[in-house]
Structures are given as structure tokens and as C-alpha cells.
Write an enzyme that holds these catalytic residues in place. Structure first.
Site, mmCIF file in Angstrom:
data_model
loop_
_atom_site.group_PDB
_atom_site.id
_atom_site.type_symbol
_atom_site.label_atom_id
_atom_site.label_comp_id
_atom_site.label_asym_id
_atom_site.label_seq_id
_atom_site.Cartn_x
_atom_site.Cartn_y
_atom_site.Cartn_z
ATOM 1 N N PRO A 182 59.084 50.565 -62.962
ATOM 2 C CA PRO A 182 60.439 50.753 -63.491
ATOM 3 C C PRO A 182 60.550 49.653 -64.577
ATOM 4 O O PRO A 182 59.974 48.615 -64.660
ATOM 5 C CB PRO A 182 61.443 50.454 -62.552
ATOM 6 C CG PRO A 182 60.639 49.876 -61.178
ATOM 7 C CD PRO A 182 59.028 50.382 -61.565
ATOM 8 N N ASP A 183 61.426 50.100 -65.736
ATOM 9 C CA ASP A 183 61.428 49.110 -67.032
ATOM 10 C C ASP A 183 62.652 48.433 -66.527
ATOM 11 O O ASP A 183 63.695 48.935 -66.688
ATOM 12 C CB ASP A 183 61.687 49.847 -68.098
ATOM 13 C CG ASP A 183 61.382 48.649 -69.323
ATOM 14 O OD1 ASP A 183 62.375 47.778 -69.219
ATOM 15 O OD2 ASP A 183 60.959 48.940 -70.207
ATOM 16 N N LYS A 193 64.536 49.303 -76.060
ATOM 17 C CA LYS A 193 65.067 48.853 -74.588
ATOM 18 C C LYS A 193 66.803 48.713 -74.873
ATOM 19 O O LYS A 193 67.277 48.655 -73.838
ATOM 20 C CB LYS A 193 64.726 47.486 -74.342
ATOM 21 C CG LYS A 193 62.990 47.678 -74.515
ATOM 22 C CD LYS A 193 62.497 47.111 -73.259
ATOM 23 C CE LYS A 193 61.103 46.918 -73.274
ATOM 24 N NZ LYS A 193 60.370 46.813 -71.607
ATOM 25 N N ASN A 237 48.336 39.914 -64.665
ATOM 26 C CA ASN A 237 47.989 39.333 -65.944
ATOM 27 C C ASN A 237 48.113 37.726 -66.152
ATOM 28 O O ASN A 237 48.439 37.169 -65.098
ATOM 29 C CB ASN A 237 49.132 40.209 -67.050
ATOM 30 C CG ASN A 237 50.510 39.702 -66.608
ATOM 31 O OD1 ASN A 237 51.222 38.469 -66.720
ATOM 32 N ND2 ASN A 237 51.416 40.675 -66.244
HETATM 33 O O1 C5P Z 1 57.627 47.160 -72.639
HETATM 34 P P1 C5P Z 1 57.212 45.631 -72.774
HETATM 35 O O2 C5P Z 1 56.353 45.128 -71.602
HETATM 36 O O3 C5P Z 1 56.393 45.592 -73.965
HETATM 37 O O4 C5P Z 1 58.600 44.677 -72.852
HETATM 38 C C1 C5P Z 1 58.656 43.414 -72.472
HETATM 39 C C2 C5P Z 1 59.971 43.136 -72.273
HETATM 40 O O5 C5P Z 1 60.525 44.126 -71.278
HETATM 41 C C3 C5P Z 1 59.936 41.754 -71.619
HETATM 42 O O6 C5P Z 1 61.424 41.259 -71.790
HETATM 43 C C4 C5P Z 1 59.937 42.182 -70.099
HETATM 44 O O7 C5P Z 1 60.477 41.152 -69.312
HETATM 45 C C5 C5P Z 1 60.555 43.702 -69.952
HETATM 46 N N1 C5P Z 1 60.106 44.609 -68.969
HETATM 47 C C6 C5P Z 1 60.680 44.829 -68.013
HETATM 48 N N2 C5P Z 1 60.066 45.802 -66.947
HETATM 49 C C7 C5P Z 1 59.072 46.483 -67.379
HETATM 50 C C8 C5P Z 1 58.445 45.904 -68.533
HETATM 51 C C9 C5P Z 1 58.812 44.897 -69.273
HETATM 52 O O8 C5P Z 1 61.873 44.107 -67.490
HETATM 53 N N3 C5P Z 1 58.591 47.119 -66.348
#
Ligand code: C5P
Length: 406
Positions: free
Chosen positions: A313-314, A349, A216
Site C-alpha cells: 500500500p502507498d 501522490k 533497501n
Molecule cells: O512511490 P515512491 O516510493 O517513489 O515515493 C516516495 C515517497 O512516498 C516517500 O515519501 C515515501 O515515504 C512514500 N511512500 C509511502 N508508501 C509506499 C511507498 C512510498 O508512503 N508504499
């Protein structure tokens, strides 16, 4: 780049002792002036062998002082007047001989006299050592360096690398840009002393084949600015960076990764050892199920290949779920419904704070605007350069940490 005027209103006395690195003091003067400082140059006789007061006067726009017998001041006490007016004395280069003089409290030339006569509690002394590696490593110099530190001086560097004498090792003076950054950092409020801060920054890159991938437009600039601001505020900072072309902020420990999985694997074992986790990285949501070993070729008459993806993974949510989770700050880069999305994200989150910004209005840019979203509402940090916003965020964070039970 936005104009840096971070030293506006600061009066710096720049001392030069003898050494080839005097040429860097000319560039340092120029940068200090550009950053808004007024600069008064003081030179030793040895420094005058390397660079002339003419150059230093022209760059600082002030007559240079070279002698304790200079009769220009009505009271004839240049050493007192100069040190009382200074917000800091910076000696760059600080030679081995000059550090030795400071260590024993000698005062037989204007620069050492002025350093000795300065009010220690309100006029900091910063030294940028510059000498041959053997001179720096010599026990006498190490002893003197330890002594001047104990007496309250701050040593900036030296760095390691090529030396004017042709040797390679410790003793190079920091570059002008590095010294400027050190000085700017020195004047920042020390709001995060004793804190360990872990930050993710930049995009991730998920390989499709050896030459393509999913990524991105994140530049990493916001995360790197936050790393710098946290380090300036006195925190020990670890920065886990995706593929970006940015220099590491001074004093920050950097770990480079490429994919979301690598970022996750780097962050998770470190998270519990940090008091704060700031997830600025724009992590790719999906990755190809498997990366092709060879470049995927177009086949005439064939439909395009299907790209099967799985979710990454988040990282933020995983850190927030840890039993001994640090204070977690997430970022939300959205293209629409910014605040509502940020509120939802904060709850989803499980983090106390989400920093919301508009993706198209921040990616790759040097400026940004932030909205801090917590359980009680929102706070705006209006559009500014990213470093200013990062410092404002650090100040806000310090208040939150002070208010939240450890
Ligand atoms: O889920 P989303 O991408 O919209 O959330 C953004 C936040 O979550 C940011 O702080 C990003 O660094 C973190 N994030 C993460 N791991 C992911 C996706 C997002 O730590 N796989």
C-alpha cells in the site's frame, strides 16, 4: 560524524550542587566545550566534596567560582557579573537541598545567590535534579520542584534507573549527552509549538522466509533527524520507524514496525490526529505474496524458486487522500532525473511538497542535499549534515504552515 558546534557563541554558567552525579558534570563540561560553548563553573561547598574545582577548571579552561566572598572581581559581585554574562544557567546536579533553597529564594551561597540575582526574563535557569528516589518522591521535593517550575526554571529529568545508593527508581541525573541535547534543543527557535507531527523513517523489511527478506539501504538518519528537529522546535512528534539501529530522539514517541503493511496500519489511524505528515521512509514497493514458513532451500539441479510479489500500500498517498488529511510532505530518493521525478511524484501522490534527494548520495550517510519541490517551483537546501538540513526543512515547513489556511 560531523563536528557539533551547535553551542558556538553561547556562554553557559554550569552550577554544581552536592551529589554523586557531580562526576557527570565533568563530562558535561567537556561536551559543552566541544559543542562550542564557553563554560563558567560555579560550585557549592557540598559539590566540592564530590569533585574538585581543579578538574572542573581544567575541563572548562576557566577558574571556578565557589564563594560569594571571592574578591577576584573588581566590584566584588561575582553573583551579579556571572549571571549577567550567561546565556543560561544550568545546575547539574541540582540536589534536593539546592532545589529547596531555590524554592524559598534562599541566597546564602554563591550558586543560589546567583540564581536569585539572575535577570529572569533573559537568563534561563535549567535544573538537572539528581537524588535518591525517596528524596525525589518526597512531597517536600515535589512541592519544591513545582514551585521552581512556577518561578520559571526548567527541569531536565530526572531519569529512572540504577542509583548510586543501590536502589532503583526516579532521581538519576540525565547523562551528559542527554543534557547536551536538551540544551541544544532549548536554544532552537520554537517554530512548531502546538503542532503534532507524524513521521515515517527507515526502510521496511518484507520477509521472504524466516531468514531472508526484501529491504533497501535506507538508514533512517534523515527521518530521525527531522523527528529531532521537529521536537526541538516544540512539536509533539510521533515517529513510525522501520528496522533501523538509531536511538530515539529525546521527547519523541516512537513506534517500531517491520513491514510496509505494519507501517501503513500504524500510520493511518494516527494521521488525522496530526497537523503534519512527513513520509521519509523508504517503503519497499513490493512484498512476497506470502512468506515461506521455513527457510527456502537450494535444490541441486532445480531452477531457482520464483519470487511472486504484490505491491505494498502507498502510505503517503493513502494519508493524502484522507478527508481530514494533515499537511503532507513526501520524499523522493532517485538515482536520476531527480527534479522531474519529484514533480511527477508530487502530483501523483496529491501532496503539496516533495523533498527530493539522490538515493546513492544520501543512504547511510551523515550528510545530504535536498531540493524542495512544490507547485510553484524548487528550493535548494545545499549539502550539509542531516540535522542542519532537518532544521532548515522544519523552518521552511513552519512558514508554509503559517501561510496555508488551517
Ligand atoms: O512511490 P515512491 O516510493 O517513489 O515515493 C516516495 C515517497 O512516498 C516517500 O515519501 C515515501 O515515504 C512514500 N511512500 C509511502 N508508501 C509506499 C511507498 C512510498 O508512503 N508504499
Amino acid at each position: 560524524m560531523t563536528e557539533r558546534t551547535e553551542l558556538a557563541g553561547r556562554h553557559i554558567v554550569l552550577g554544581l550542587s552536592g551529589g554523586v552525579a557531580c562526576y557527570k558534570a565533568a563530562e558535561l563540561t567537556r561536551r559543552l566545550v566541544k559543542a562550542g560553548a564557553t563554560v563558567q563553573v560555579v560550585m557549592t561547598a557540598a559539590a566540592e566534596q564530590f569533585i574538585t574545582p581543579v578538574t572542573m577548571q581544567a575541563l572548562s579552561d576557566r577558574a571556578v567560582f565557589t564563594s560569594q566572598w571571592d574578591a577576584r572581581a573588581p566590584n566584588n559581585m561575582a553573583h551579579i557579573n556571572l549571571s549577567r554574562a550567561a546565556d543560561a544557567i544550568v545546575v547539574a546536579p541540582a540536589s534536593a537541598d539546592f532545589i529547596a533553597k531555590l524554592a524559598r529564594g534562599a541566597a546564602d551561597d554563591l550558586l543560589s545567590l546567583m540564581c536569585l540575582a539572575r535577570p529572569i526574563e533573559r537568563c534561563p535557569l535549567l535544573l538537572a535534579p539528581a537524588m535518591n528516589r525517596e528524596m525525589w518522591a518526597h512531597p517536600a521535593t515535589q512541592r519544591n520542584a513545582a514551585q521552581v517550575r512556577a518561578d520559571g526554571a526548567l527541569l531536565l529529568g530526572p531519569a529512572s534507573g540504577d542509583q548510586a545508593c543501590g536502589e532503583v527508581g526516579d532521581g538519576r541525573m540525565l547523562e551528559a549527552e542527554e543534557l547536551l541535547d536538551e540544551l541544544i534543543a532549548f536554544f532552537q527557535p520554537k517554530l512548531l509549538v502546538g503542532q503534532r507531527v507524524l513521521i515515517t523513517a527507515g526502510p521496511t523489511f518484507e520477509p521472504v522466509d524466516p531468514v531472508r527478506g526484501i529491504t533497501n539501504l535506507s538508514s533512517g538518519k534523515m527521518g530521525f533527524a527531522i523527528a529531532r528537529a521537529a521536537a526541538e522546535a516544540g512539536a509533539a512528534v510521533t515517529l513510525v520507524a522501520g528496522p533501523v539501529h538509531l536511538p530515539t530522539p529525546r521527547g519523541v514517541r516512537r513506534i517500531d514496525v517491520t513491514t510496509a503493511q505494519q507501517m501503513h496500519d500504524a500510520v493511518l489511524p494516527l494521521a488525522s490526529r496530526h497537523g503534519v505528515f512527513i513520509a521519509t521512509a523508504a517503503v519497499a514497493d513490493w512484498r512476497p505474496v506470502s512468506a515461506a514458513e521455513r527457510k527456502v532451500k537450494k535444490q541441486a539441479g532445480e531452477p531457482p524458486p520464483a519470487l511472486a510479489v504484490v505491491e505494498n500500500p502507498d502510505i503517503l498517498a493513502a494519508v493524502a487522500r484522507l478527508a481530514d488529511a494533515p499537511y503532507c510532505v513526501g520524499f523522493a530518493a532517485e538515482s536520476h532525473d531527480l527534479i522531474q521525478n519529484a514533480r511527477d511524484k508530487r502530483v501523483r501522490k496529491g501532496v503539496p511538497l516533495i523533498v527530493a534527494n539522490l538515493g546513492p548520495a544520501t543512504f547511510g550517510r551523515d550528510d545530504n542535499a535536498l531540493t524542495l519541490v512544490d507547485a510553484n517551483g524548487e528550493r535548494e537546501l545545499p549539502r550539509a549534515d542531516k540535522l542542519s538540513l532537518a532544521r532548515a526543512l522544519v523552518a521552511d515547513l513552519a512558514e508554509r504552515l503559517a501561510a496555508s489556511p488551517a
